[in-house]
Scaffold this motif. Sequence first.
Motif, PDB file in Angstrom:
ATOM      1  N   PHE A  45       6.094   0.590 -45.412  1.00  0.00           N
ATOM      2  CA  PHE A  45       7.488   0.383 -44.993  1.00  0.00           C
ATOM      3  C   PHE A  45       8.223  -0.490 -46.010  1.00  0.00           C
ATOM      4  N   ARG A  46       7.559  -1.557 -46.477  1.00  0.00           N
ATOM      5  CA  ARG A  46       8.180  -2.455 -47.469  1.00  0.00           C
ATOM      6  C   ARG A  46       8.558  -1.676 -48.736  1.00  0.00           C
ATOM      7  N   ASP A  47       7.637  -0.844 -49.228  1.00  0.00           N
ATOM      8  CA  ASP A  47       7.896  -0.068 -50.440  1.00  0.00           C
ATOM      9  C   ASP A  47       9.017   0.945 -50.216  1.00  0.00           C
ATOM     10  N   MET A  48       9.002   1.595 -49.047  1.00  0.00           N
ATOM     11  CA  MET A  48      10.053   2.584 -48.748  1.00  0.00           C
ATOM     12  C   MET A  48      11.411   1.918 -48.572  1.00  0.00           C
ATOM     13  N   GLU A  49      11.426   0.696 -48.040  1.00  0.00           N
ATOM     14  CA  GLU A  49      12.692  -0.028 -47.901  1.00  0.00           C
ATOM     15  C   GLU A  49      13.282  -0.295 -49.286  1.00  0.00           C
ATOM     16  N   LYS A  50      12.451  -0.701 -50.227  1.00  0.00           N
ATOM     17  CA  LYS A  50      12.921  -0.943 -51.595  1.00  0.00           C
ATOM     18  C   LYS A  50      13.454   0.340 -52.225  1.00  0.00           C
ATOM     19  N   ALA A  51      12.892   1.481 -51.831  1.00  0.00           N
ATOM     20  CA  ALA A  51      13.324   2.770 -52.380  1.00  0.00           C
ATOM     21  C   ALA A  51      14.532   3.344 -51.640  1.00  0.00           C
ATOM     22  N   GLY A  52      14.959   2.686 -50.554  1.00  0.00           N
ATOM     23  CA  GLY A  52      16.121   3.165 -49.812  1.00  0.00           C
ATOM     24  C   GLY A  52      15.816   4.319 -48.859  1.00  0.00           C
ATOM     25  N   ILE A  53      14.560   4.472 -48.483  1.00  0.00           N
ATOM     26  CA  ILE A  53      14.174   5.553 -47.564  1.00  0.00           C
ATOM     27  C   ILE A  53      14.241   5.079 -46.119  1.00  0.00           C
ATOM     28  N   VAL A  54      13.929   3.802 -45.882  1.00  0.00           N
ATOM     29  CA  VAL A  54      14.036   3.203 -44.554  1.00  0.00           C
ATOM     30  C   VAL A  54      14.816   1.901 -44.674  1.00  0.00           C
ATOM     31  N   SER A  55      15.282   1.423 -43.527  1.00  0.00           N
ATOM     32  CA  SER A  55      15.980   0.147 -43.484  1.00  0.00           C
ATOM     33  C   SER A  55      15.465  -0.630 -42.269  1.00  0.00           C
ATOM     34  N   LYS A  56      15.216  -1.917 -42.472  1.00  0.00           N
ATOM     35  CA  LYS A  56      14.747  -2.744 -41.362  1.00  0.00           C
ATOM     36  C   LYS A  56      15.934  -3.086 -40.473  1.00  0.00           C
ATOM     37  N   LEU A  70      16.331   6.390 -43.161  1.00  0.00           N
ATOM     38  CA  LEU A  70      17.590   6.737 -43.828  1.00  0.00           C
ATOM     39  C   LEU A  70      17.531   8.113 -44.480  1.00  0.00           C
ATOM     40  N   LYS A  71      16.383   8.430 -45.095  1.00  0.00           N
ATOM     41  CA  LYS A  71      16.228   9.709 -45.801  1.00  0.00           C
ATOM     42  C   LYS A  71      14.898  10.339 -45.419  1.00  0.00           C
ATOM     43  N   ASP A  72      14.968  11.483 -44.765  1.00  0.00           N
ATOM     44  CA  ASP A  72      13.743  12.222 -44.453  1.00  0.00           C
ATOM     45  C   ASP A  72      13.395  13.027 -45.702  1.00  0.00           C
ATOM     46  N   GLU A  73      12.318  12.661 -46.348  1.00  0.00           N
ATOM     47  CA  GLU A  73      11.926  13.260 -47.621  1.00  0.00           C
ATOM     48  C   GLU A  73      11.127  14.555 -47.466  1.00  0.00           C
ATOM     49  N   GLY A  74      10.976  15.068 -46.255  1.00  0.00           N
ATOM     50  CA  GLY A  74      10.212  16.299 -46.050  1.00  0.00           C
ATOM     51  C   GLY A  74       8.795  16.010 -45.604  1.00  0.00           C
ATOM     52  N   VAL A  75       7.947  17.040 -45.614  1.00  0.00           N
ATOM     53  CA  VAL A  75       6.601  16.907 -45.052  1.00  0.00           C
ATOM     54  C   VAL A  75       5.645  16.095 -45.915  1.00  0.00           C
ATOM     55  N   GLU A  76       5.828  16.086 -47.218  1.00  0.00           N
ATOM     56  CA  GLU A  76       4.943  15.320 -48.102  1.00  0.00           C
ATOM     57  C   GLU A  76       5.385  13.862 -48.134  1.00  0.00           C
ATOM     58  N   ALA A  77       4.435  12.971 -47.965  1.00  0.00           N
ATOM     59  CA  ALA A  77       4.729  11.532 -47.999  1.00  0.00           C
ATOM     60  C   ALA A  77       5.306  11.145 -49.357  1.00  0.00           C
ATOM     61  N   PRO A  78       6.409  10.402 -49.356  1.00  0.00           N
ATOM     62  CA  PRO A  78       6.956   9.944 -50.631  1.00  0.00           C
ATOM     63  C   PRO A  78       5.943   9.063 -51.361  1.00  0.00           C
ATOM     64  N   SER A  79       5.775   9.320 -52.638  1.00  0.00           N
ATOM     65  CA  SER A  79       4.866   8.529 -53.467  1.00  0.00           C
ATOM     66  C   SER A  79       5.695   7.436 -54.118  1.00  0.00           C
ATOM     67  N   ILE A  80       5.518   6.219 -53.624  1.00  0.00           N
ATOM     68  CA  ILE A  80       6.369   5.112 -54.038  1.00  0.00           C
ATOM     69  C   ILE A  80       5.518   3.955 -54.521  1.00  0.00           C
ATOM     70  N   SER A  81       5.937   3.341 -55.614  1.00  0.00           N
ATOM     71  CA  SER A  81       5.215   2.180 -56.151  1.00  0.00           C
ATOM     72  C   SER A  81       5.572   0.939 -55.341  1.00  0.00           C
ATOM     73  N   ARG A  82       4.868  -0.142 -55.598  1.00  0.00           N
ATOM     74  CA  ARG A  82       5.128  -1.398 -54.900  1.00  0.00           C
ATOM     75  C   ARG A  82       6.522  -1.935 -55.181  1.00  0.00           C
ATOM     76  N   SER A  83       7.079  -1.559 -56.326  1.00  0.00           N
ATOM     77  CA  SER A  83       8.421  -2.036 -56.672  1.00  0.00           C
ATOM     78  C   SER A  83       9.511  -1.168 -56.056  1.00  0.00           C
ATOM     79  N   GLY A  84       9.122  -0.110 -55.327  1.00  0.00           N
ATOM     80  CA  GLY A  84      10.099   0.750 -54.670  1.00  0.00           C
ATOM     81  C   GLY A  84      10.561   1.917 -55.515  1.00  0.00           C
ATOM     82  N   LYS A  85       9.916   2.146 -56.631  1.00  0.00           N
ATOM     83  CA  LYS A  85      10.280   3.283 -57.480  1.00  0.00           C
ATOM     84  C   LYS A  85       9.445   4.490 -57.093  1.00  0.00           C
TER      85      LYS A  85
END
Length: 194
Positions: A45-56, A70-85
């Motif tokens: 959740f923390r990583d996705m928040e940094k990427a703008g996919i979820v908001s607390k 905020l953004k449903d990225e589809g069926v495949e889990a978004p691959s996000i780094s710890r920095s939110g990229k």
Amino acid sequence: MVGGKSPRQHIWEAIRAVNASPKELTTYAVARKSQQDDQAVRAYFRDMEKAGIVSKVRNVGRLDAEWTLLKDEGVEAPSISRSGKVSKYAGGAENIWRALRILGEFSAAEAAAAASVNGVSISEFGAQVYLSGLAKAGYLTRSGGTPGVKTRFRLIPSRYTGPKHPIYQRDFNQVYDPNLDQVVWRKADQEVAE
């Protein structure tokens, strides 16, 4: 999906399922639905928040929080780094695995060039790390590596387990194969055996 699912895939599917009732989209609810560790769910959740996919929305106690997708990225889990990229490493590793099946053998530089297609790129260093991880797990053989001779990696045909790329988890020093849905190599296991 063929084979097993990564922990983040389980978490992502739970987020999408729980999101039907937004007030219930909490870290706790997702951890229970996905059957994943609470800390892993909080980190994703923390990583996705940094990427703008979820908001607390708000904290609920010390370790829980309510979220909005905020953004449903589809069926495949978004691959996000710890920095939110959005991580391009997974796409690069996937392309290397595919290229290994087709080409059979190459150096890290050749792997990086073969894998850098369709908007995905991986550095020679990234390719070297991934190929070395697969070699440790017994998927590849190595040759060369002497001064003036680049290390070459060759796929062991009997170790091709399916279309999904084995995942070298550097943080844990292990390789997870989603085609087999299991961790196939751990550095800690190797050290105990020695």
